[in-house]
Design an enzyme around this catalytic site. Structure first.
Site, mmCIF file in Angstrom:
data_model
loop_
_atom_site.group_PDB
_atom_site.id
_atom_site.type_symbol
_atom_site.label_atom_id
_atom_site.label_comp_id
_atom_site.label_asym_id
_atom_site.label_seq_id
_atom_site.Cartn_x
_atom_site.Cartn_y
_atom_site.Cartn_z
ATOM 1 N N PRO A 140 32.597 8.215 -1.375
ATOM 2 C CA PRO A 140 31.987 7.665 -2.591
ATOM 3 C C PRO A 140 33.082 7.301 -3.587
ATOM 4 O O PRO A 140 34.113 7.966 -3.644
ATOM 5 C CB PRO A 140 31.148 8.830 -3.128
ATOM 6 C CG PRO A 140 31.744 10.060 -2.505
ATOM 7 C CD PRO A 140 32.299 9.630 -1.176
ATOM 8 N N ASP A 141 32.865 6.233 -4.341
ATOM 9 C CA ASP A 141 33.814 5.856 -5.388
ATOM 10 C C ASP A 141 33.353 6.523 -6.687
ATOM 11 O O ASP A 141 32.338 6.140 -7.274
ATOM 12 C CB ASP A 141 33.867 4.332 -5.532
ATOM 13 C CG ASP A 141 35.010 3.906 -6.449
ATOM 14 O OD1 ASP A 141 35.183 4.541 -7.515
ATOM 15 O OD2 ASP A 141 35.733 2.961 -6.088
ATOM 16 N N LYS B 187 40.110 -5.016 -10.524
ATOM 17 C CA LYS B 187 39.526 -3.685 -10.283
ATOM 18 C C LYS B 187 38.639 -3.265 -11.446
ATOM 19 O O LYS B 187 37.577 -2.670 -11.256
ATOM 20 C CB LYS B 187 40.668 -2.680 -10.077
ATOM 21 C CG LYS B 187 40.216 -1.356 -9.553
ATOM 22 C CD LYS B 187 41.371 -0.529 -9.021
ATOM 23 C CE LYS B 187 41.954 -1.126 -7.754
ATOM 24 N NZ LYS B 187 43.044 -0.357 -7.194
ATOM 25 N N ASP C 50 40.200 7.217 0.182
ATOM 26 C CA ASP C 50 39.141 6.215 0.336
ATOM 27 C C ASP C 50 38.223 6.539 1.506
ATOM 28 O O ASP C 50 37.061 6.158 1.508
ATOM 29 C CB ASP C 50 39.773 4.830 0.548
ATOM 30 C CG ASP C 50 40.445 4.352 -0.733
ATOM 31 O OD1 ASP C 50 39.804 4.442 -1.793
ATOM 32 O OD2 ASP C 50 41.620 3.920 -0.672
ATOM 33 N N LYS D 289 40.212 23.761 15.975
ATOM 34 C CA LYS D 289 41.460 23.016 15.927
ATOM 35 C C LYS D 289 41.576 22.109 17.160
ATOM 36 O O LYS D 289 41.381 22.573 18.286
ATOM 37 C CB LYS D 289 42.641 23.994 15.887
ATOM 38 C CG LYS D 289 43.974 23.290 15.793
ATOM 39 C CD LYS D 289 45.132 24.272 15.783
ATOM 40 C CE LYS D 289 46.443 23.511 15.845
ATOM 41 N NZ LYS D 289 47.592 24.401 16.040
ATOM 42 N N LYS E 139 34.842 -2.372 -10.620
ATOM 43 C CA LYS E 139 34.341 -0.994 -10.727
ATOM 44 C C LYS E 139 33.439 -0.807 -11.934
ATOM 45 O O LYS E 139 32.789 0.222 -12.061
ATOM 46 C CB LYS E 139 35.519 -0.032 -10.807
ATOM 47 C CG LYS E 139 36.433 -0.112 -9.593
ATOM 48 C CD LYS E 139 36.856 1.251 -9.142
ATOM 49 C CE LYS E 139 37.849 1.151 -8.015
ATOM 50 N NZ LYS E 139 37.984 2.412 -7.310
ATOM 51 N N ASN F 280 45.912 11.387 -0.103
ATOM 52 C CA ASN F 280 46.814 10.465 -0.797
ATOM 53 C C ASN F 280 47.936 11.290 -1.420
ATOM 54 O O ASN F 280 47.742 12.468 -1.718
ATOM 55 C CB ASN F 280 46.087 9.757 -1.936
ATOM 56 C CG ASN F 280 45.139 8.689 -1.431
ATOM 57 O OD1 ASN F 280 44.848 8.615 -0.247
ATOM 58 N ND2 ASN F 280 44.675 7.877 -2.340
HETATM 59 O O1 C5P Z 1 40.151 1.599 -5.587
HETATM 60 P P1 C5P Z 1 41.283 2.417 -6.057
HETATM 61 O O2 C5P Z 1 41.446 3.710 -5.315
HETATM 62 O O3 C5P Z 1 42.572 1.678 -6.205
HETATM 63 O O4 C5P Z 1 40.854 2.803 -7.576
HETATM 64 C C1 C5P Z 1 41.594 3.675 -8.346
HETATM 65 C C2 C5P Z 1 40.732 4.252 -9.418
HETATM 66 O O5 C5P Z 1 39.453 4.595 -8.925
HETATM 67 C C3 C5P Z 1 41.299 5.548 -9.963
HETATM 68 O O6 C5P Z 1 40.898 5.678 -11.301
HETATM 69 C C4 C5P Z 1 40.652 6.578 -9.074
HETATM 70 O O7 C5P Z 1 40.596 7.856 -9.713
HETATM 71 C C5 C5P Z 1 39.278 6.001 -8.873
HETATM 72 N N1 C5P Z 1 38.664 6.313 -7.590
HETATM 73 C C6 C5P Z 1 37.573 7.166 -7.539
HETATM 74 N N2 C5P Z 1 36.959 7.426 -6.347
HETATM 75 C C7 C5P Z 1 37.392 6.857 -5.208
HETATM 76 C C8 C5P Z 1 38.510 5.979 -5.235
HETATM 77 C C9 C5P Z 1 39.115 5.745 -6.437
HETATM 78 O O8 C5P Z 1 37.169 7.689 -8.581
HETATM 79 N N3 C5P Z 1 36.780 7.110 -4.066
#
Ligand code: C5P
Length: 396
Positions: free
Chosen positions: A303-304, A336, A276, A286, A340, A208
């Site tokens: 993982p989130d 969100k 994501d 390569k 979350k 990103n």
């Molecule tokens: O779902 P999104 O990426 O928009 O969410 C943003 C928030 O979630 C931010 O605080 C980001 O640091 C956190 N995030 C995370 N792990 C991920 C995706 C997002 O901690 N895999």
């Protein structure tokens, strides 16, 4: 805020010296007494008269000024304050300080003092990035000198990059932090920052966009309030702050592991722009173009980290996330927050043209269980200070 504090302000020679006039004004307004010292080259940029008028105090300029020596010897002057601030601190002044040279009033004061010293460097990008200046910076830090800035941006010389003197408000905030109460002393906090890089093969990755500027500023602001900060950062473009524990990671999975091993913490601020998805099977060699049809890459979900921390057995008391949105900013961010399971969301508009991505400022909305607060457009360090203050209040 600084009532009764005595600041000796050394104004070096550089175009940023004009900002030091505003710095004097802001320091006076905060209640500090300012003793100004103007170097010979500083006098080329601002006049002793304007400095004296704003400081409402005599300007000291020369080492061998009999009148000065009678009223206050330079040794006495070097000790008669609570903090010496050098703003702008030129490359030359920094080098003099490191070498311990005393060839004018400013450098003599700095050598003779036993008072804490803070510098606000300002110079051309190349001068700042020169190995000599970076060596000097490291030495000054090792000598216990506090450093504020420099900022990244356009400079009077027409170049762009690090070297702009920190804004007067940021210098005043650093001075206030130097003297200030430390409401987060004894609290351990976690900040994630920067992007993650998810490898495709040994030379390619997906990521990103993220400079890491906002996360870095948040870590610095929490540190300034006395917190012990664990700063988990992906490959960001801005350097990590001083005085925090830095954990460098590349991928989302590494970031998650680093954050979990930092637990327990009182607060987690997830400012990282985590990818994501990752490539399910990273190629070990390569990938060659033309060797086959266009590659088809299979992705897996990462993982989130924010959601994991929010539902963790050792959940921090306060879990804060960001929502970078390009439309319906507040509505998406509210959803969100619930999805979350975090306590607060800082939402910002990163649509093309907002200038936020990689920029110096941010316009955020703070979303809590109680509703939405719209903050004005502010420099990222100021957003960070407000957030740190709110965190301190929430933990009190
Ligand atoms: O779902 P999104 O990426 O928009 O969410 C943003 C928030 O979630 C931010 O605080 C980001 O640091 C956190 N995030 C995370 N792990 C991920 C995706 C997002 O901690 N895999």
């Amino acid at each position: 805020m600084l009532v009764g504090k005595r600041i000796t302000l050394i104004i070096g020679g550089g175009i940023a010296a004009y900002k030091s006039l505003d710095l004097i004004r802001q320091l006076r307004r905060a209640g500090a007494a300012v003793t100004p010292v103007l170097t010979r080259s500083g006098r080329e940029f601002v006049t002793p008269l304007s400095v004296a008028a704003l400081a409402e105090a005599q300007v000291h300029e020369d080492l061998f000024d009999l009148k000065d020596e009678v009223e206050m010897g330079h040794i006495q002057l070097s000790r008669a304050s609570d903090l010496i601030v050098v703003a702008p601190a030129t490359a030359n002044l920094m080098a003099l300080m490191v070498a311990g040279l005393a060839d004018d009033l400013a450098s003599t004061l700095l050598l003779a003092t036993d008072t804490p010293v803070m510098i606000a460097p300002a110079m051309n990008v190349r001068m700042w990035q020169h190995p000599a200046t970076q060596r000097n910076l490291a030495q000054l830090r090792a000598d216990g000198v506090e450093v504020v800035g420099p900022d990244v941006g356009h400079m009077a010389c027409g170049e762009h990059g690090p070297g702009r003197m920190a804004e007067p408000a940021a210098i005043v905030a650093a001075i206030a932090a130097h003297f200030g109460p430390r409401p987060l002393a004894g609290q351990k906090v976690l900040v994630t920052s920067g992007p993650t890089h998810e490898p495709i093969d040994p030379v390619r990755y997906i990521a990103n966009r993220s400079s890491g500027a906002q996360g870095t500023a948040i870590a610095a602001a929490l540190r300034d309030l006395g917190a012990e900060v664990v700063f988990v950062t992906g490959p960001a473009t801005v350097p990590p702050p001083e005085g925090v524990s830095v954990q460098k990671v590349e991928t989302a999975r590494e970031m998650l592991a680093a954050t979990e091993s930092a637990l327990p913490v009182a607060v987690a601020v997830c400012a990282a722009a985590v990818a994501d998805w990752r490539v399910t099977q990273e190629a070990t060699q390569k990938m060659k173009k033309g060797a086959q049809d266009l590659p088809v890459i299979e992705f897996s979900e990462n993982p989130d980290i924010l959601a994991t921390l929010a539902t963790h057995a050792r959940r921090p008391r306060l879990v804060i996330g960001f929502a970078a949105e390009t439309e319906n900013v507040v509505a998406h961010a509210r959803a969100k927050r619930t999805r979350k399971g975090c306590d607060w969301i800082l939402a910002n508009d990163v649509s093309h043209g907002s200038g936020i991505m990689g920029g110096a400022e941010n316009t955020v909305h703070l979303i809590t269980a109680d509703g939405v607060e719209d903050w004005p457009r502010l420099p990222k360090p100021e957003v960070a200070r407000r957030l740190a203050q709110r965190i301190a209040e929430a933990l009190a």
